[in-house]
Structures are given as structure tokens and as C-alpha cells.
Write a protein that holds these residues in place. Structure first.
Motif, PDB file in Angstrom:
ATOM      1  N   GLU A   1       0.828  -1.207   0.000  1.00 27.77           N
ATOM      2  CA  GLU A   1       0.000   0.000   0.000  1.00 27.77           C
ATOM      3  C   GLU A   1       0.862   1.256   0.000  1.00 27.77           C
ATOM      4  OE1 GLU A   1      -3.387   0.196  -0.249  1.00 27.77           O
ATOM      5  OE2 GLU A   1      -3.186  -1.934  -0.697  1.00 27.77           O
ATOM      6  N   ALA A   2       1.972   1.229   0.758  1.00 31.18           N
ATOM      7  CA  ALA A   2       2.858   2.387   0.776  1.00 31.18           C
ATOM      8  C   ALA A   2       3.463   2.634  -0.596  1.00 31.18           C
ATOM      9  CB  ALA A   2       3.958   2.173   1.820  1.00 31.18           C
ATOM     10  N   GLN A   3       3.769   1.563  -1.307  1.00 30.53           N
ATOM     11  CA  GLN A   3       4.306   1.704  -2.668  1.00 30.53           C
ATOM     12  C   GLN A   3       3.285   2.370  -3.588  1.00 30.53           C
ATOM     13  OE1 GLN A   3       7.356   0.925  -3.324  1.00 30.53           O
ATOM     14  NE2 GLN A   3       7.526   0.998  -5.532  1.00 30.53           N
ATOM     15  N   LYS A   4       1.991   2.014  -3.417  1.00 28.46           N
ATOM     16  CA  LYS A   4       0.950   2.625  -4.253  1.00 28.46           C
ATOM     17  C   LYS A   4       0.826   4.124  -3.960  1.00 28.46           C
ATOM     18  CE  LYS A   4      -1.866  -1.575  -4.552  1.00 28.46           C
ATOM     19  NZ  LYS A   4      -3.183  -2.180  -4.206  1.00 28.46           N
ATOM     20  N   PHE A   5       0.814   4.472  -2.664  1.00 31.06           N
ATOM     21  CA  PHE A   5       0.661   5.878  -2.304  1.00 31.06           C
ATOM     22  C   PHE A   5       1.903   6.697  -2.672  1.00 31.06           C
ATOM     23  CE2 PHE A   5      -2.458   4.060   0.780  1.00 31.06           C
ATOM     24  CZ  PHE A   5      -3.575   4.703   0.257  1.00 31.06           C
ATOM     25  N   TYR A   6       3.069   6.039  -2.692  1.00 32.81           N
ATOM     26  CA  TYR A   6       4.289   6.771  -3.017  1.00 32.81           C
ATOM     27  C   TYR A   6       4.251   7.311  -4.441  1.00 32.81           C
ATOM     28  CZ  TYR A   6       9.272   7.833  -3.261  1.00 32.81           C
ATOM     29  OH  TYR A   6      10.467   8.470  -3.404  1.00 32.81           O
ATOM     30  N   TYR A   7       3.670   6.526  -5.361  1.00 29.86           N
ATOM     31  CA  TYR A   7       3.588   6.946  -6.760  1.00 29.86           C
ATOM     32  C   TYR A   7       2.186   7.422  -7.129  1.00 29.86           C
ATOM     33  CZ  TYR A   7       8.093   4.605  -7.179  1.00 29.86           C
ATOM     34  OH  TYR A   7       9.397   4.229  -7.015  1.00 29.86           O
ATOM     35  N   ALA A   8       1.408   7.848  -6.121  1.00 33.80           N
ATOM     36  CA  ALA A   8       0.048   8.318  -6.408  1.00 33.80           C
ATOM     37  C   ALA A   8       0.106   9.599  -7.247  1.00 33.80           C
ATOM     38  CB  ALA A   8      -0.696   8.594  -5.102  1.00 33.80           C
ATOM     39  N   GLY A   9      -0.669   9.626  -8.326  1.00 31.03           N
ATOM     40  CA  GLY A   9      -0.716  10.798  -9.193  1.00 31.03           C
ATOM     41  C   GLY A   9       0.380  10.870 -10.234  1.00 31.03           C
ATOM     42  N   GLN A  10       1.231   9.854 -10.332  1.00 34.80           N
ATOM     43  CA  GLN A  10       2.289   9.856 -11.319  1.00 34.80           C
ATOM     44  C   GLN A  10       2.543   8.430 -11.791  1.00 34.80           C
ATOM     45  OE1 GLN A  10       6.095  10.928  -9.657  1.00 34.80           O
ATOM     46  NE2 GLN A  10       5.482  10.264  -7.609  1.00 34.80           N
ATOM     47  N   MET A  11       3.274   8.322 -12.880  1.00 35.71           N
ATOM     48  CA  MET A  11       3.571   7.017 -13.435  1.00 35.71           C
ATOM     49  C   MET A  11       4.683   6.360 -12.625  1.00 35.71           C
ATOM     50  SD  MET A  11       1.577   6.344 -15.939  1.00 35.71           S
ATOM     51  CE  MET A  11       2.491   5.043 -16.745  1.00 35.71           C
ATOM     52  N   PRO A  12       4.511   5.081 -12.268  1.00 39.23           N
ATOM     53  CA  PRO A  12       5.594   4.384 -11.564  1.00 39.23           C
ATOM     54  C   PRO A  12       6.790   4.198 -12.484  1.00 39.23           C
ATOM     55  CG  PRO A  12       3.851   2.849 -12.145  1.00 39.23           C
ATOM     56  CD  PRO A  12       3.343   4.218 -12.474  1.00 39.23           C
ATOM     57  N   PRO A  13       7.984   4.123 -11.943  1.00 42.03           N
ATOM     58  CA  PRO A  13       9.184   3.982 -12.801  1.00 42.03           C
ATOM     59  C   PRO A  13       9.195   2.643 -13.522  1.00 42.03           C
ATOM     60  CG  PRO A  13       9.736   3.650 -10.486  1.00 42.03           C
ATOM     61  CD  PRO A  13       8.310   4.130 -10.516  1.00 42.03           C
ATOM     62  N   GLN A  14       9.734   2.661 -14.717  1.00 45.07           N
ATOM     63  CA  GLN A  14       9.861   1.451 -15.515  1.00 45.07           C
ATOM     64  C   GLN A  14      11.258   0.852 -15.315  1.00 45.07           C
ATOM     65  OE1 GLN A  14       7.372   0.147 -17.199  1.00 45.07           O
ATOM     66  NE2 GLN A  14       5.978   1.847 -16.745  1.00 45.07           N
ATOM     67  N   ASN A  15      11.307  -0.455 -15.058  1.00 43.61           N
ATOM     68  CA  ASN A  15      12.581  -1.120 -14.803  1.00 43.61           C
ATOM     69  C   ASN A  15      13.248  -1.650 -16.072  1.00 43.61           C
ATOM     70  OD1 ASN A  15      12.638  -0.768 -12.009  1.00 43.61           O
ATOM     71  ND2 ASN A  15      11.282  -2.520 -11.684  1.00 43.61           N
ATOM     72  N   ILE A  16      12.709  -1.275 -17.234  1.00 40.74           N
ATOM     73  CA  ILE A  16      13.297  -1.798 -18.466  1.00 40.74           C
ATOM     74  C   ILE A  16      14.699  -1.233 -18.708  1.00 40.74           C
ATOM     75  CG2 ILE A  16      12.267  -0.024 -19.926  1.00 40.74           C
ATOM     76  CD1 ILE A  16      11.871  -2.240 -22.041  1.00 40.74           C
ATOM     77  N   PHE A  17      14.977  -0.048 -18.154  1.00 41.01           N
ATOM     78  CA  PHE A  17      16.298   0.559 -18.312  1.00 41.01           C
ATOM     79  C   PHE A  17      17.121   0.453 -17.025  1.00 41.01           C
ATOM     80  CE2 PHE A  17      13.474   3.007 -21.168  1.00 41.01           C
ATOM     81  CZ  PHE A  17      14.022   2.598 -22.375  1.00 41.01           C
ATOM     82  N   ASN A  18      16.656  -0.375 -16.105  1.00 44.67           N
ATOM     83  CA  ASN A  18      17.360  -0.541 -14.839  1.00 44.67           C
ATOM     84  C   ASN A  18      18.352  -1.692 -14.963  1.00 44.67           C
ATOM     85  OD1 ASN A  18      18.227  -0.834 -12.222  1.00 44.67           O
ATOM     86  ND2 ASN A  18      16.177  -0.835 -11.310  1.00 44.67           N
ATOM     87  N   PRO A  19      19.666  -1.450 -14.872  1.00 45.39           N
ATOM     88  CA  PRO A  19      20.640  -2.543 -15.036  1.00 45.39           C
ATOM     89  C   PRO A  19      20.527  -3.600 -13.935  1.00 45.39           C
ATOM     90  CG  PRO A  19      21.721  -0.540 -14.284  1.00 45.39           C
ATOM     91  CD  PRO A  19      20.320  -0.159 -14.636  1.00 45.39           C
ATOM     92  N   PHE A  20      20.148  -3.185 -12.725  1.00 44.07           N
ATOM     93  CA  PHE A  20      20.004  -4.159 -11.644  1.00 44.07           C
ATOM     94  C   PHE A  20      18.848  -5.119 -11.916  1.00 44.07           C
ATOM     95  CE2 PHE A  20      21.969  -0.404  -9.728  1.00 44.07           C
ATOM     96  CZ  PHE A  20      23.113  -0.969  -9.181  1.00 44.07           C
ATOM     97  N   ALA A  21      17.756  -4.576 -12.471  1.00 44.60           N
ATOM     98  CA  ALA A  21      16.627  -5.431 -12.817  1.00 44.60           C
ATOM     99  C   ALA A  21      17.012  -6.408 -13.915  1.00 44.60           C
ATOM    100  CB  ALA A  21      15.436  -4.577 -13.246  1.00 44.60           C
ATOM    101  N   TRP A  22      17.815  -5.938 -14.901  1.00 47.04           N
ATOM    102  CA  TRP A  22      18.271  -6.843 -15.952  1.00 47.04           C
ATOM    103  C   TRP A  22      19.166  -7.942 -15.383  1.00 47.04           C
ATOM    104  CZ3 TRP A  22      16.726  -7.775 -20.702  1.00 47.04           C
ATOM    105  CH2 TRP A  22      15.951  -6.818 -21.356  1.00 47.04           C
ATOM    106  N   ALA A  23      20.001  -7.599 -14.420  1.00 44.70           N
ATOM    107  CA  ALA A  23      20.869  -8.606 -13.800  1.00 44.70           C
ATOM    108  C   ALA A  23      20.045  -9.660 -13.077  1.00 44.70           C
ATOM    109  CB  ALA A  23      21.847  -7.928 -12.829  1.00 44.70           C
TER     110      ALA A  23
END
Length: 206
Positions: A170-192
Motif C-alpha cells: 500500500e505504501a508503494q501505491k501511495f508513493y507513486y500516487a498521481g504519477q507514473m511508476p518507474p519502468q525497470n526496463i532501463f534498470n541494469p540491476f533489474a536486468w541482472a
């Protein structure tokens, strides 16, 4: 003659009872905490020196029949008792009060309980313990890091873990309330992490 004698004996009692009935007062009200004004459930309301009384309900409400001049004691576990006196000159049939009780903390002395009377007997019992080697080996294997990881992967979440996961989600939802959540497609850690999961075969059909 006997009937007249019985009537003379009963008549004063009837008159006295009628007189007391005319003086009855319906005492009602609320028992609340003094700091937050919250109803105290199941508080005890007793008329002193008579041994009768009642309990407040879940919201702290109570109702009790009293007489002028009665002393009413209010008490509850964890609160200081209070006493109120019904005025002798009170002439109405109903009397309403809001009784506040103050919390009372009781500190008990420290008590240490030992299963053995003396240290010598404890030492003797401890040294005479016969723990099988297979139990020790089993406990050692169960405490290995890989074994604990394996057990944790198949163990369901308990109440604390489920609550923590829900609040973090729930905290994650409220943290990005009113804006687009970040995309991990360009995140090197997510790719790893994705490559490691691919190597482990996490995406294979089972």
C-alpha cells in the motif's frame, strides 16, 4: 382478635416500605476514562454497606436504584476507585452522573522462579543430561544456511509477514500516487536479476 393483632404488626412494615418506595431514585450514567473520555466496560458499581450493585455495559453505561444518602462506589481493574454520595435532600426520581476514573498502575515486585532449589542441583542435573548425537546432528543440519533457505522458500507467511507485505504494498501505491511508476526496463540491476532468474530456470514450465 388474632387478625387485628396481625394487622397491627404488618401495617407499620407496609407503611415503612411505602415510604422507602417513595424515596427510590433511578441512578444512571456513564463511567468514562478521565484522560480520553472512553467508556469503561464492565465497571463495578456497588452501594456501600448494602452489598448490591450492577456492572456497566460495553459502552460504560449503567443504571441502578438507590436511596438518598447512599454511597456508591465505582471501580474497575486498572483504575482508581471513586465514591459518590447521593444527597439526603434529593427529591427527584432520577439522578444522572458521568463518573470519571483515573488509570492506576500497580507495580508488582520482581519474582524469579527457578526449577531447581539450588545452583548445585541445577549443575548436577545439567551435567547428567544425555542428549543423543543424532539429535545434535539433525539440529545442526536444520540450522545450515541452505537448509533454512529451502525451508523458508516453501513456508507460508505468518500474520506478521502478511501484514508487513500488505502495508509495504500500500505504501508503494501511495508513493507513486498521481504519477507514473518507474519502468525497470532501463534498470541494469533489474536486468541482472532477470538474467540470473533465466539461468536458474525460473521461467521453465513445470
Amino acid at each position: 382478635m388474632k387478625q387485628v393483632f396481625l394487622l397491627l404488626c404488618v401495617l407499620p412494615a407496609l407503611l415503612f416500605a411505602q415510604k422507602d418506595e417513595d424515596r427510590l431514585i433511578q441512578l444512571s450514567g456513564l463511567v468514562l476514562t478521565s484522560d480520553s473520555l472512553i467508556g469503561i466496560p464492565y465497571a463495578t458499581i456497588i452501594i456501600k454497606h448494602e452489598g448490591r450493585g450492577t456492572l456497566s455495559n460495553y459502552d460504560g453505561f449503567f443504571s441502578l436504584v438507590v436511596l438518598p444518602g447512599d454511597s456508591v462506589k465505582f471501580s474497575a481493574v486498572g483504575f482508581r476507585p471513586e465514591i459518590i454520595a447521593i444527597p439526603d435532600t434529593f427529591s427527584r426520581k432520577k439522578y444522572s452522573v458521568i463518573q470519571l476514573l483515573t488509570q492506576d498502575t500497580i507495580y508488582l515486585p520482581e519474582t524469579i522462579i527457578y526449577p531447581w532449589p539450588t545452583k548445585e542441583e541445577f549443575r548436577k542435573a545439567f551435567l547428567s543430561l544425555n542428549i543423543p548425537d543424532d539429535d545434535l546432528e539433525r539440529a545442526r543440519k536444520n540450522l545450515e544456511r541452505e537448509r533454512l533457505k529451502e525451508i523458508g522458500s516453501v513456508m507460508a507467511m505468518d500474520a506478521n509477514e502478511a501484514t508487513d507485505y500488505y502495508f509495504r504494498t500500500e505504501a508503494q501505491k501511495f508513493y507513486y500516487a498521481g504519477q507514473m511508476p518507474p519502468q525497470n526496463i532501463f534498470n541494469p540491476f533489474a536486468w541482472a536479476q532477470f538474467i540470473e532468474a533465466w539461468k536458474r530456470g525460473d521461467f521453465r514450465r513445470k
